[in-house]
Design a protein around this motif. Structure first.
Motif, PDB file in Angstrom:
ATOM      1  N   GLU A 187      -0.274  10.709 -11.224  1.00 25.72           N
ATOM      2  CA  GLU A 187      -1.193  11.839 -11.385  1.00 25.72           C
ATOM      3  C   GLU A 187      -0.429  13.134 -11.654  1.00 25.72           C
ATOM      4  O   GLU A 187      -0.879  13.962 -12.444  1.00 25.72           O
ATOM      5  CB  GLU A 187      -2.091  11.974 -10.153  1.00 25.72           C
ATOM      6  CG  GLU A 187      -3.139  10.887 -10.088  1.00 25.72           C
ATOM      7  CD  GLU A 187      -4.011  10.943  -8.848  1.00 25.72           C
ATOM      8  OE1 GLU A 187      -5.117  10.368  -8.906  1.00 25.72           O
ATOM      9  OE2 GLU A 187      -3.583  11.523  -7.819  1.00 25.72           O
ATOM     10  N   LEU A 188       0.730  13.298 -11.015  1.00 30.00           N
ATOM     11  CA  LEU A 188       1.558  14.475 -11.315  1.00 30.00           C
ATOM     12  C   LEU A 188       1.976  14.499 -12.781  1.00 30.00           C
ATOM     13  O   LEU A 188       2.120  15.570 -13.373  1.00 30.00           O
ATOM     14  CB  LEU A 188       2.818  14.483 -10.441  1.00 30.00           C
ATOM     15  CG  LEU A 188       2.684  14.991  -9.016  1.00 30.00           C
ATOM     16  CD1 LEU A 188       4.040  14.936  -8.310  1.00 30.00           C
ATOM     17  CD2 LEU A 188       2.125  16.400  -8.962  1.00 30.00           C
ATOM     18  N   ASP A 189       2.172  13.309 -13.356  1.00 30.25           N
ATOM     19  CA  ASP A 189       2.550  13.199 -14.770  1.00 30.25           C
ATOM     20  C   ASP A 189       1.353  13.330 -15.710  1.00 30.25           C
ATOM     21  O   ASP A 189       1.499  13.171 -16.923  1.00 30.25           O
ATOM     22  CB  ASP A 189       3.267  11.869 -15.026  1.00 30.25           C
ATOM     23  CG  ASP A 189       4.690  11.866 -14.503  1.00 30.25           C
ATOM     24  OD1 ASP A 189       5.233  12.938 -14.195  1.00 30.25           O
ATOM     25  OD2 ASP A 189       5.267  10.749 -14.412  1.00 30.25           O
ATOM     26  N   SER A 220       0.812  -1.216   0.000  1.00 28.17           N
ATOM     27  CA  SER A 220       0.000   0.000   0.000  1.00 28.17           C
ATOM     28  C   SER A 220       0.850   1.273   0.000  1.00 28.17           C
ATOM     29  O   SER A 220       0.429   2.301  -0.525  1.00 28.17           O
ATOM     30  CB  SER A 220      -0.959   0.000   1.193  1.00 28.17           C
ATOM     31  OG  SER A 220      -0.237  -0.102   2.408  1.00 28.17           O
ATOM     32  N   ALA A 221       2.040   1.221   0.578  1.00 27.00           N
ATOM     33  CA  ALA A 221       2.928   2.395   0.572  1.00 27.00           C
ATOM     34  C   ALA A 221       3.396   2.699  -0.843  1.00 27.00           C
ATOM     35  O   ALA A 221       3.392   3.859  -1.280  1.00 27.00           O
ATOM     36  CB  ALA A 221       4.128   2.155   1.488  1.00 27.00           C
ATOM     37  N   TYR A 222       3.787   1.662  -1.579  1.00 22.69           N
ATOM     38  CA  TYR A 222       4.216   1.852  -2.968  1.00 22.69           C
ATOM     39  C   TYR A 222       3.028   2.303  -3.830  1.00 22.69           C
ATOM     40  O   TYR A 222       3.175   3.130  -4.721  1.00 22.69           O
ATOM     41  CB  TYR A 222       4.819   0.565  -3.518  1.00 22.69           C
ATOM     42  CG  TYR A 222       5.991   0.069  -2.710  1.00 22.69           C
ATOM     43  CD1 TYR A 222       7.198   0.777  -2.683  1.00 22.69           C
ATOM     44  CD2 TYR A 222       5.905  -1.087  -1.953  1.00 22.69           C
ATOM     45  CE1 TYR A 222       8.278   0.338  -1.943  1.00 22.69           C
ATOM     46  CE2 TYR A 222       6.978  -1.528  -1.204  1.00 22.69           C
ATOM     47  CZ  TYR A 222       8.160  -0.822  -1.195  1.00 22.69           C
ATOM     48  OH  TYR A 222       9.218  -1.256  -0.448  1.00 22.69           O
ATOM     49  N   GLU A 223       1.869   1.750  -3.533  1.00 22.65           N
ATOM     50  CA  GLU A 223       0.663   2.071  -4.299  1.00 22.65           C
ATOM     51  C   GLU A 223       0.313   3.553  -4.205  1.00 22.65           C
ATOM     52  O   GLU A 223       0.061   4.206  -5.222  1.00 22.65           O
ATOM     53  CB  GLU A 223      -0.493   1.226  -3.761  1.00 22.65           C
ATOM     54  CG  GLU A 223      -1.788   1.385  -4.482  1.00 22.65           C
ATOM     55  CD  GLU A 223      -2.842   0.464  -3.908  1.00 22.65           C
ATOM     56  OE1 GLU A 223      -3.864   0.989  -3.416  1.00 22.65           O
ATOM     57  OE2 GLU A 223      -2.646  -0.767  -3.942  1.00 22.65           O
ATOM     58  N   CYS A 224       0.293   4.106  -2.996  1.00 26.14           N
ATOM     59  CA  CYS A 224      -0.099   5.521  -2.873  1.00 26.14           C
ATOM     60  C   CYS A 224       0.960   6.438  -3.485  1.00 26.14           C
ATOM     61  O   CYS A 224       0.622   7.461  -4.078  1.00 26.14           O
ATOM     62  CB  CYS A 224      -0.413   5.891  -1.433  1.00 26.14           C
ATOM     63  SG  CYS A 224       0.967   5.907  -0.304  1.00 26.14           S
ATOM     64  N   ALA A 225       2.238   6.070  -3.398  1.00 24.14           N
ATOM     65  CA  ALA A 225       3.298   6.877  -4.024  1.00 24.14           C
ATOM     66  C   ALA A 225       3.191   6.806  -5.550  1.00 24.14           C
ATOM     67  O   ALA A 225       3.331   7.828  -6.242  1.00 24.14           O
ATOM     68  CB  ALA A 225       4.672   6.408  -3.559  1.00 24.14           C
ATOM     69  N   MET A 226       2.937   5.615  -6.080  1.00 26.70           N
ATOM     70  CA  MET A 226       2.769   5.462  -7.533  1.00 26.70           C
ATOM     71  C   MET A 226       1.592   6.303  -8.022  1.00 26.70           C
ATOM     72  O   MET A 226       1.699   7.012  -9.023  1.00 26.70           O
ATOM     73  CB  MET A 226       2.538   3.990  -7.902  1.00 26.70           C
ATOM     74  CG  MET A 226       3.718   3.076  -7.767  1.00 26.70           C
ATOM     75  SD  MET A 226       4.886   3.161  -9.133  1.00 26.70           S
ATOM     76  CE  MET A 226       3.883   2.767 -10.546  1.00 26.70           C
TER      77      MET A 226
END
Length: 139
Positions: free
Chosen positions: A46-48, A35-41
């Motif tokens: 979205e920034l991209d 879940s940590a990797y998921e929210c960062a991804m």
């Protein structure tokens, strides 16, 4: 759009998504929960400029009857790429089958399996068409 242009566009998206996964791994390394990797991804994609849905529900049906089971896909990008994330030592055939099933049930043309293991980030790309699902890229 011709096939070469379509392929190049998809290849560019693959490179961008893999780059985001590597950026996340370089910051957090291995050993965190999925879940940590998921929210960062999700945040970086979205920034991209990508449209990203996190934990998108996939209801189960028997014919036309909605059943009491719902699966959750980790990330769905631009409505046509399912990204299944793992944080395990090795990717297994069960992980691959999970992604393929999501792709078949949703008729999604592209899927990506990303593993944030302890020592590196690893990815596999899959394409779905009329003839089935095939693996198209490893990294």
């Amino acid at each position: 759009m011709n096939l070469i242009a379509e392929y190049n566009k998809q290849f560019e998206r693959q490179k961008q998504i893999i780059g985001v996964a590597m950026k996340v791994y370089n910051k957090y390394h291995g050993g965190l929960l999925e879940s940590a990797y998921e929210c960062a991804m999700k945040y970086l994609l979205e920034l991209d400029g990508y449209k990203v849905e996190e934990q998108k529900e996939l209801p189960m049906y028997w014919d036309d009857v909605l059943l009491d089971k719902t699966y959750k896909m980790d990330l769905v990008v631009d409505d046509n790429i399912i990204i299944e994330l793992k944080a395990v030592k090795f990717i297994s055939d069960d992980h691959r089958k999970q992604l393929r099933n999501y792709m078949n049930l949703t008729h999604t043309p592209w899927g990506m399996l990303i593993n944030f293991s302890h020592d590196r980030v690893y990815s596999e790309w899959y394409k779905r068409d009329e003839s089935g699902i095939e693996q198209v890229h490893l990294m």
